[in-house]
Design an enzyme around this catalytic site. Structure first.
Site, PDB file in Angstrom:
ATOM      1  N   HIS A 189       0.833  -1.207   0.000  1.00  0.00           N
ATOM      2  CA  HIS A 189       0.000   0.000   0.000  1.00  0.00           C
ATOM      3  C   HIS A 189       0.871   1.262   0.000  1.00  0.00           C
ATOM      4  O   HIS A 189       0.706   2.147  -0.850  1.00  0.00           O
ATOM      5  CB  HIS A 189      -0.910  -0.021   1.232  1.00  0.00           C
ATOM      6  CG  HIS A 189      -1.809   1.171   1.341  1.00  0.00           C
ATOM      7  ND1 HIS A 189      -3.136   1.132   0.985  1.00  0.00           N
ATOM      8  CD2 HIS A 189      -1.578   2.447   1.781  1.00  0.00           C
ATOM      9  CE1 HIS A 189      -3.682   2.324   1.177  1.00  0.00           C
ATOM     10  NE2 HIS A 189      -2.756   3.136   1.671  1.00  0.00           N
ATOM     11  N   GLU A 190       1.799   1.337   0.950  1.00  0.00           N
ATOM     12  CA  GLU A 190       2.643   2.532   1.041  1.00  0.00           C
ATOM     13  C   GLU A 190       3.568   2.646  -0.174  1.00  0.00           C
ATOM     14  O   GLU A 190       3.861   3.756  -0.635  1.00  0.00           O
ATOM     15  CB  GLU A 190       3.454   2.525   2.343  1.00  0.00           C
ATOM     16  CG  GLU A 190       2.608   2.527   3.608  1.00  0.00           C
ATOM     17  CD  GLU A 190       1.553   3.618   3.649  1.00  0.00           C
ATOM     18  OE1 GLU A 190       1.767   4.691   3.035  1.00  0.00           O
ATOM     19  OE2 GLU A 190       0.493   3.400   4.275  1.00  0.00           O
ATOM     20  N   HIS A 203       1.757   4.373  -2.930  1.00  0.00           N
ATOM     21  CA  HIS A 203       1.861   5.830  -2.780  1.00  0.00           C
ATOM     22  C   HIS A 203       3.232   6.318  -3.274  1.00  0.00           C
ATOM     23  O   HIS A 203       3.334   7.347  -3.953  1.00  0.00           O
ATOM     24  CB  HIS A 203       1.721   6.220  -1.309  1.00  0.00           C
ATOM     25  CG  HIS A 203       0.317   6.254  -0.804  1.00  0.00           C
ATOM     26  ND1 HIS A 203      -0.702   6.926  -1.433  1.00  0.00           N
ATOM     27  CD2 HIS A 203      -0.237   5.702   0.318  1.00  0.00           C
ATOM     28  CE1 HIS A 203      -1.824   6.795  -0.738  1.00  0.00           C
ATOM     29  NE2 HIS A 203      -1.571   6.057   0.329  1.00  0.00           N
ATOM     30  N   HIS A 228       3.533   6.670  -6.927  1.00  0.00           N
ATOM     31  CA  HIS A 228       2.827   7.879  -7.353  1.00  0.00           C
ATOM     32  C   HIS A 228       3.756   9.091  -7.246  1.00  0.00           C
ATOM     33  O   HIS A 228       3.736   9.984  -8.107  1.00  0.00           O
ATOM     34  CB  HIS A 228       1.591   8.066  -6.473  1.00  0.00           C
ATOM     35  CG  HIS A 228       0.525   8.924  -7.083  1.00  0.00           C
ATOM     36  ND1 HIS A 228      -0.636   9.238  -6.421  1.00  0.00           N
ATOM     37  CD2 HIS A 228       0.428   9.535  -8.284  1.00  0.00           C
ATOM     38  CE1 HIS A 228      -1.403   9.993  -7.187  1.00  0.00           C
ATOM     39  NE2 HIS A 228      -0.773  10.199  -8.327  1.00  0.00           N
TER      40      HIS A 228
END
Length: 697
Positions: free
Chosen positions: A489-490, A493, A496
């Protein structure tokens, strides 16, 4: 001779001190030119001085824009303003990241001092009438300027930023706004410090080995190691997630589970110096006053105007629609779990400290899947290597660990990121283990944004911070499957941020609406459940054996286990957030009473009177999720729909990955999120994919 030499030395020192006094920037590492953050050279006192100086530098940059005698243009006003304050942004990002991951009493004290400075400076810009006039002039000419979509978005965002932060207010209201913002910055800091203090203050010290029944060996070993570090006999368990979550999941001793759960649930809700009830009430009242001052009905109306959801009504409609679909499933799952607990241990009333414990036992019975059996296949280093391989397969990224980049703690790893042409893409930091001075949870952050200036594409410095189980004397760091998905999940990010390719800092990377920002992170979690992806990294830490396919199948089978309850839980947090921020809070006197009211439609477990979630709900009272916690579920609709596209074509399909990279990951906030999504997917997202994945249809 010696006497003369001493006099010369003293004169030299005096001259040096005089030069230093005149130009202290020479010695402050934060005010000198640097590429990666010079952590080892920075003393705590340097932050205060550097931020004060950087504010003055930024003020001069703003003055230069205002005093420009040329007519306002996109270049001399809009672009110039976006590029202003670069030094201040870098220094303050370093400081506040350290305050989150490696704080101290001194750092926290400095944070309280500088927060009002930064708030005041921000208001100095937003309430600068001549500056706003220049911005407004350019904005009113926008149809004649032949701007590209990114430039149009920058101009629109900039103008709205002024309007939404008081530029159109009269002088009296501007003064009120400044006061409110200064108070909010202080209260938010105090809220976070109190939560951290409460987390650090509690420990469960056990000396009787019978109390460890049910706990995995690795968890006990970590607890023994912590006790040893503190010079104590036995085992110590804390509220840090790698200690707290396994204890609630595996400890047979129900009374001790209760003790841990209640300790976690009453953070900020005790009769002590760290109580956050008054902070919560002050924050929501000030936010409401601010919104009303700016002409909005509530804080949520103010926030949501710039989100995909647009209005509180849409958020409530979205949440209640999901609630109607999830609640029957959640009740059925809860009743099944309660029956299971009663049958197994004669539990008459399932409590909050029973949920994780009996869910794990039921999952094991239903799927023959034991989280402890999975952990040996998820050594931290292997999972890191796996997520890097997935990034290479999808986006042609290569991660190389480097050892010449400064860090704020020895635990932090650093990587150079390049593409298939060996071109530099980003610096990547990773900080994986809990310690005192580091707040709980997991997050992605940035030390340097990506932007293009004078033809140079400045590449980003991105970091992820987690709290995974530390290695012990006999075992490496072995992750639970939930921790694996957290890392992915991190890292989503981080991708991105790392793959950003825009011109302007304020539109780069994760600078997107908050109900869109979770798409890259949540979509990457899907790879954790796929055989083809697991084969890249899920190997036994001792034997190197690939995770057995029967486990992979069970992981997939169990993916929607208790999804109704999980959906209800997530919706309850979002509805609590909206309850705080969609109504006039001036008559609220009890934090707990409002919370009970907000949870009325989502509550499954009996209430625990001594517990309160709001007083440690850092996402909305310290982070940026106020009136935005719903975005996790909102983004799940996007991520389920997006991943279905990958499944149709293949999870490592280059065509789909390139579309996702070009239209989502690299574009930041340069266009409206729905336009970017449709360009990637060819259509608007459909909720059916989420409902199907969650087993709710």
């Amino acid at each position: 001779m010696n006497s003369l030499r001493i006099k010369i030395l003293n004169r030299s020192q005096a001259f040096f001190l005089l030069i230093l006094k005149r130009n202290p920037c020479k010695m402050n590492p934060l005010l000198q030119h640097f590429n990666t953050a010079p952590f080892s050279k920075i003393a705590a006192k340097d932050y205060k001085h550097a931020i004060k100086e950087a504010i003055e530098i930024a003020k001069k940059e703003i003055d230069a824009i205002v005093q420009n005698t040329s007519a306002p243009s996109f270049e001399n006003t809009t672009e110039a303003l976006d590029f202003s304050g670069e030094k201040l942004q870098r220094i303050s990002s370093i400081f506040f990241n350290v305050n989150a991951a490696e704080t101290s009493d001194e750092i926290q004290k400095i944070a309280k001092e500088i927060a009002p400075w930064l708030s005041e400076f921000s208001n100095d810009i937003m309430l600068n009438a001549p500056l706003f006039e220049r911005v407004k002039t350019v904005y009113e000419q926008r149809k004649n300027l032949e701007l590209n979509p990114e430039q149009q978005m920058l101009l629109e965002k900039q103008y709205k930023g002024f309007a939404r932060n008081g530029a159109n207010l009269n002088d009296i209201d501007k003064t009120s706004l400044r006061k409110i913002d200064a108070q909010l910055s202080q209260l938010s800091l105090q809220f976070g410090e109190n939560v951290l203090a409460e987390t650090n203050a509690f420990e469960l010290h056990l000396t009787n080995s019978n109390d460890l029944a049910g706990l995995p060996e690795s968890v006990c070993e970590a607890a023994a190691q912590l006790a040893k570090q503190e010079g104590k006999e036995g085992w110590i368990f804390t509220l840090d997630f790698p200690s707290y979550i396994p204890f609630l999941t595996y400890a047979d001793n129900r009374e001790l589970r209760k003790k841990m759960a209640i300790a976690a649930g009453k953070k900020g809700f005790q009769d002590n110096a760290f109580n956050n009830e008054e902070n919560v009430l002050q924050i929501v009242n000030l936010r409401h006053q601010r919104a009303k001052l700016l002409g909005y009905k509530s804080h949520s109306h103010f926030v949501l105007e710039e989100r995909m959801a647009e209005t509180p009504e849409k958020v409530f409609s979205f949440s209640n629609d999901l609630l109607a679909k999830a609640k029957p499933a959640a009740k059925k799952e809860f009743n099944h779990l309660a029956e299971f607990a009663k049958k197994l241990d004669g539990i008459d009333q399932l409590e909050k400290w029973d949920g994780a414990y009996y869910s794990e036992k039921l999952k094991k019975e239903l799927f023959d899947l034991d989280q402890e059996l999975l952990k040996p296949y998820f050594q931290l280093e292997n999972v890191i290597d796996g997520v890097f391989k997935i990034a290479k397969n999808l986006y042609d990224l290569v991660f190389e660990e480097v050892f010449d980049i400064d860090t704020y703690h020895p635990d932090v790893k650093t990587y150079s990121v390049t593409d298939s042409n060996n071109a530099f893409v980003a610096v990547f930091y990773a900080d994986f283990h809990p310690r005192k001075g580091k707040r709980n949870g997991a997050w992605m952050t940035s030390y340097k944004s990506q932007y293009v200036k004078e033809g140079i594409n400045e590449r980003p410095h991105v970091s992820i911070v987690c709290n995974f189980t530390k290695p012990t004397d006999t075992k490496p760091s072995l992750l639970t499957f939930n921790e694996v998905t957290t890392l992915f999940h991190e890292f989503g990010h981080a991708l991105h941020g790392m793959l950003a390719n825009t011109h302007y800092t304020s539109l780069s990377g994760t600078s997107v609406p908050w109900d869109f920002v979770e798409l890259p992170s949540q979509v990457l979690e899907n790879w954790c459940y796929e055989k083809e992806a697991l084969a890249l990294f899920a190997k036994h830490y001792k034997t190197g054996e690939l995770i057995p396919m029967k486990y992979v199948e069970k992981i997939k089978e169990s993916a929607s286990f208790h999804e109704g309850m999980q959906t209800l839980r997530q919706l309850s947090f979002g509805l609590l957030d909206m309850k705080w921020h969609s109504e006039d809070p001036s008559k609220i006197t009890s934090v707990k009473a409002l919370e009970n009211e907000a949870f009325a439609e989502t509550q499954l477990y009996p209430d625990v009177p001594e517990n309160c979630m709001s007083t440690s709900f850092s996402h909305i009272f310290q982070g940026g999720y106020s009136a935005g916690y719903y975005s996790y579920k909102w983004a799940e609709v996007l991520d389920a729909d997006a991943f279905e596209y990958f499944l149709e074509k293949g999870i490592f399909n280059k065509e789909v990955a390139t579309l996702f990279k070009e239209h989502i990951l690299s574009k930041g906030g340069t266009e409206k999120p729905m336009e970017l999504y449709k360009r990637f997917r060819g259509q608007e997202p459909k909720p059916e994919a989420l409902l199907k994945r969650a087993g709710l249809v």
